[in-house]
Design a protein around this motif. Structure first.
Motif, PDB file in Angstrom:
ATOM      1  N   MET A  54       1.236  -1.038   0.104  1.00 42.84           N
ATOM      2  CA  MET A  54       0.626   0.232  -0.187  1.00 42.84           C
ATOM      3  C   MET A  54       0.779   1.216  -0.536  1.00 42.84           C
ATOM      4  SD  MET A  54      -3.015  -1.096   2.538  1.00 42.84           S
ATOM      5  CE  MET A  54      -3.451  -2.761   2.788  1.00 42.84           C
ATOM      6  N   THR A  58      -2.832   5.350   1.455  1.00 45.07           N
ATOM      7  CA  THR A  58      -3.697   4.412   1.396  1.00 45.07           C
ATOM      8  C   THR A  58      -3.880   3.618   2.848  1.00 45.07           C
ATOM      9  OG1 THR A  58      -3.765   4.022  -1.068  1.00 45.07           O
ATOM     10  CG2 THR A  58      -4.598   1.844   0.228  1.00 45.07           C
ATOM     11  N   LYS A  61      -5.474   4.802   5.667  1.00 48.61           N
ATOM     12  CA  LYS A  61      -6.762   4.822   5.557  1.00 48.61           C
ATOM     13  C   LYS A  61      -6.972   3.903   5.674  1.00 48.61           C
ATOM     14  CE  LYS A  61      -8.970   3.966   1.411  1.00 48.61           C
ATOM     15  NZ  LYS A  61      -9.083   3.234  -0.013  1.00 48.61           N
ATOM     16  N   HIS A  62      -6.826   3.188   5.963  1.00 53.15           N
ATOM     17  CA  HIS A  62      -6.905   1.650   6.184  1.00 53.15           C
ATOM     18  C   HIS A  62      -7.495   1.200   7.936  1.00 53.15           C
ATOM     19  CE1 HIS A  62      -8.401  -0.055   2.807  1.00 53.15           C
ATOM     20  NE2 HIS A  62      -7.504  -0.065   1.749  1.00 53.15           N
TER      21      HIS A  62
END
Length: 107
Positions: A54, A58, A61-62
């Motif tokens: 990632m 990203t 975000k996760h």
């Protein structure tokens, strides 16, 4: 040089949770692979980026998704004599901690 074999325990209820994006599940599994018996780990963001493939944004975000669901808690642990000497620690609140009433409810 011989490669070190690593493995991690993960909660199938979390892995099969249809409300979790695939990237959040991948990040959860990567964190589980770094965890100790107390379900705590402290891999760097760069290490997590390499493990999951990632980008930084990203990954963040996760991570927010996992935190909002109560699957991961972040804390800082003192790592030296100065106030800024600290390390980010991830605590997984999954199956092991759910049994103790600390983790998220079943999905």
């Amino acid at each position: 040089m011989e490669r070190k074999i690593r493995y991690g325990k993960f909660d199938m209820d979390i892995f099969c949770d249809e409300s979790l994006p695939l990237g959040s599940k991948a990040l959860y599994c990567a964190l589980a692979g770094f965890c100790n018996k107390e379900r705590m780990c402290f891999p760097s963001i760069d290490t997590l980026m390499r493990a999951t493939g990632m980008t930084r944004n990203t990954l963040y975000k996760h991570m927010r998704t996992l935190e909002q669901k109560g699957i991961v808690k972040k804390a800082y642990m003192k790592n030296g004599p100065e106030n800024f000497d600290r390390r980010l620690v991830y605590q997984l609140c999954d199956f092991q901690n759910r049994e103790l009433g600390k983790g998220p409810p079943n999905a």
